[in-house]
Write a protein that holds these residues in place. Structure first.
Motif, PDB file in Angstrom:
ATOM      1  N   SER A  55      -0.325  -3.953 -10.653  1.00  0.00           N
ATOM      2  CA  SER A  55      -1.784  -3.838 -10.774  1.00  0.00           C
ATOM      3  C   SER A  55      -2.351  -3.607  -9.390  1.00  0.00           C
ATOM      4  O   SER A  55      -1.907  -4.222  -8.416  1.00  0.00           O
ATOM      5  CB  SER A  55      -2.399  -5.110 -11.347  1.00  0.00           C
ATOM      6  N   GLY A  56      -3.331  -2.728  -9.311  1.00  0.00           N
ATOM      7  CA  GLY A  56      -3.921  -2.467  -8.015  1.00  0.00           C
ATOM      8  C   GLY A  56      -5.160  -1.623  -8.122  1.00  0.00           C
ATOM      9  O   GLY A  56      -5.811  -1.565  -9.174  1.00  0.00           O
ATOM     10  N   GLN A  57      -5.445  -0.951  -7.028  1.00  0.00           N
ATOM     11  CA  GLN A  57      -6.637  -0.137  -6.937  1.00  0.00           C
ATOM     12  C   GLN A  57      -6.268   1.224  -6.373  1.00  0.00           C
ATOM     13  O   GLN A  57      -5.655   1.308  -5.311  1.00  0.00           O
ATOM     14  CB  GLN A  57      -7.647  -0.839  -6.032  1.00  0.00           C
TER      15      GLN A  57
ATOM     16  N   THR B 249      -7.611   4.742  -4.854  1.00  0.00           N
ATOM     17  CA  THR B 249      -8.780   5.316  -4.190  1.00  0.00           C
ATOM     18  C   THR B 249      -8.533   6.797  -3.946  1.00  0.00           C
ATOM     19  O   THR B 249      -7.576   7.176  -3.267  1.00  0.00           O
ATOM     20  CB  THR B 249      -9.079   4.597  -2.855  1.00  0.00           C
TER      21      THR B 249
ATOM     22  N   SER C  14     -12.900   4.163  -5.786  1.00  0.00           N
ATOM     23  CA  SER C  14     -11.809   3.254  -6.138  1.00  0.00           C
ATOM     24  C   SER C  14     -11.943   2.787  -7.577  1.00  0.00           C
ATOM     25  O   SER C  14     -13.043   2.472  -8.037  1.00  0.00           O
ATOM     26  CB  SER C  14     -11.825   2.040  -5.206  1.00  0.00           C
ATOM     27  N   ARG C  15     -10.807   2.763  -8.269  1.00  0.00           N
ATOM     28  CA  ARG C  15     -10.758   2.301  -9.653  1.00  0.00           C
ATOM     29  C   ARG C  15      -9.497   1.457  -9.840  1.00  0.00           C
ATOM     30  O   ARG C  15      -8.451   1.736  -9.248  1.00  0.00           O
ATOM     31  CB  ARG C  15     -10.694   3.482 -10.632  1.00  0.00           C
ATOM     32  N   PRO C  16      -9.564   0.435 -10.710  1.00  0.00           N
ATOM     33  CA  PRO C  16      -8.358  -0.336 -11.001  1.00  0.00           C
ATOM     34  C   PRO C  16      -7.333   0.528 -11.736  1.00  0.00           C
ATOM     35  O   PRO C  16      -7.700   1.424 -12.498  1.00  0.00           O
ATOM     36  CB  PRO C  16      -8.861  -1.472 -11.893  1.00  0.00           C
ATOM     37  N   GLN C  17      -6.078   0.268 -11.472  1.00  0.00           N
ATOM     38  CA  GLN C  17      -4.996   1.018 -12.113  1.00  0.00           C
ATOM     39  C   GLN C  17      -3.824   0.070 -12.300  1.00  0.00           C
ATOM     40  O   GLN C  17      -3.454  -0.659 -11.369  1.00  0.00           O
ATOM     41  CB  GLN C  17      -4.579   2.203 -11.236  1.00  0.00           C
ATOM     42  N   SER C  18      -3.238   0.061 -13.484  1.00  0.00           N
ATOM     43  CA  SER C  18      -2.064  -0.763 -13.767  1.00  0.00           C
ATOM     44  C   SER C  18      -1.001   0.091 -14.449  1.00  0.00           C
ATOM     45  O   SER C  18      -1.332   1.027 -15.180  1.00  0.00           O
ATOM     46  CB  SER C  18      -2.432  -1.938 -14.679  1.00  0.00           C
TER      47      SER C  18
ATOM     48  N   ARG D 246      -2.247  -4.895  -5.610  1.00  0.00           N
ATOM     49  CA  ARG D 246      -2.776  -6.259  -5.541  1.00  0.00           C
ATOM     50  C   ARG D 246      -1.747  -7.246  -6.082  1.00  0.00           C
ATOM     51  O   ARG D 246      -1.645  -8.369  -5.616  1.00  0.00           O
ATOM     52  CB  ARG D 246      -4.071  -6.378  -6.348  1.00  0.00           C
TER      53      ARG D 246
ATOM     54  N   SER E  48      -3.534   0.611  -3.477  1.00  0.00           N
ATOM     55  CA  SER E  48      -3.360  -0.733  -2.932  1.00  0.00           C
ATOM     56  C   SER E  48      -2.840  -1.636  -4.042  1.00  0.00           C
ATOM     57  O   SER E  48      -3.531  -1.852  -5.035  1.00  0.00           O
ATOM     58  CB  SER E  48      -4.690  -1.275  -2.407  1.00  0.00           C
TER      59      SER E  48
ATOM     60  N   THR F 192       0.840  -1.189   0.000  1.00  0.00           N
ATOM     61  CA  THR F 192       0.000   0.000   0.000  1.00  0.00           C
ATOM     62  C   THR F 192       0.881   1.247   0.000  1.00  0.00           C
ATOM     63  O   THR F 192       1.888   1.304   0.699  1.00  0.00           O
ATOM     64  CB  THR F 192      -0.898   0.032   1.251  1.00  0.00           C
TER      65      THR F 192
END
Length: 171
Positions: A105-107, A109, A114-118, A92, A90, A54
């Motif tokens: 890859s994560g999230q 916020t 919160s949205r996925p982000q890579s 993942r 965060s 995180t």
């Protein structure tokens, strides 16, 4: 440099890390730049070389070298730092790639959304007790409710750059 990072727990060294953003403003004529002055983070590298963790930014710590603008960015028009004091990424999955890269890859916020982000990070320095990752990613601020746009002055994506130094955490 092809370095395997040791397994275990890692702690962000905030004194040796930076997270900055830049965004075109005033119809694309001016680039606003800022740096978060309060950043924390931690992670764990697993035996297979993958990692999770995180990264937390104090939303009100964004410093653009303009106090009036910084206050506005902390307001409900933008980050709403009073109600949402932290911006959190965060992790993942962080998997080593080729040529000292890490596929992350994560999230993300922001403002409680919160949205996925890579993105791809690069290991720029590593030894048994510390590792530095550099990354650049783009964020669509509208996905997080950051849609204040007086007279259409603010358009496009925000670029986030990070240089993150992690030190092995003593157990």
């Amino acid at each position: 440099m092809s370095v395997a990072v040791e397994t275990g727990l890692w702690q962000l060294d905030p004194a040796r890390s930076t997270v900055a953003l830049q965004h075109k403003s005033i119809w694309g004529l001016v680039t606003v730049k800022g740096t978060y002055t309060a950043v924390t983070g931690e992670g764990e590298v697993r035996p297979d070389g993958s990692a999770s963790g995180t990264l937390t930014l104090d939303a009100a710590s964004l410093d653009t070298k303009n106090a009036k603008r910084d206050k506005h960015l902390s307001s409900a028009d933008f980050f709403d730092a009073g109600r949402h004091p932290e911006i959190i990424f965060s992790v993942r999955s962080a998997v080593p790639g080729a040529d000292d890269t890490v596929e992350v890859s994560g999230q993300l916020t922001v403002r409680g959304i919160s949205r996925p982000q890579s993105f791809t990070a690069r290991v720029t320095d590593a030894d048994a007790d510390a590792v530095t990752l550099n990354a650049e990613l783009t964020v669509d601020r509208a996905e997080f409710g950051l849609d204040w746009n007086q007279l259409g002055m603010i358009r496009g994506l925000t670029t986030v750059t990070a240089a993150l130094r992690f030190a092995r955490r003593a157990v």
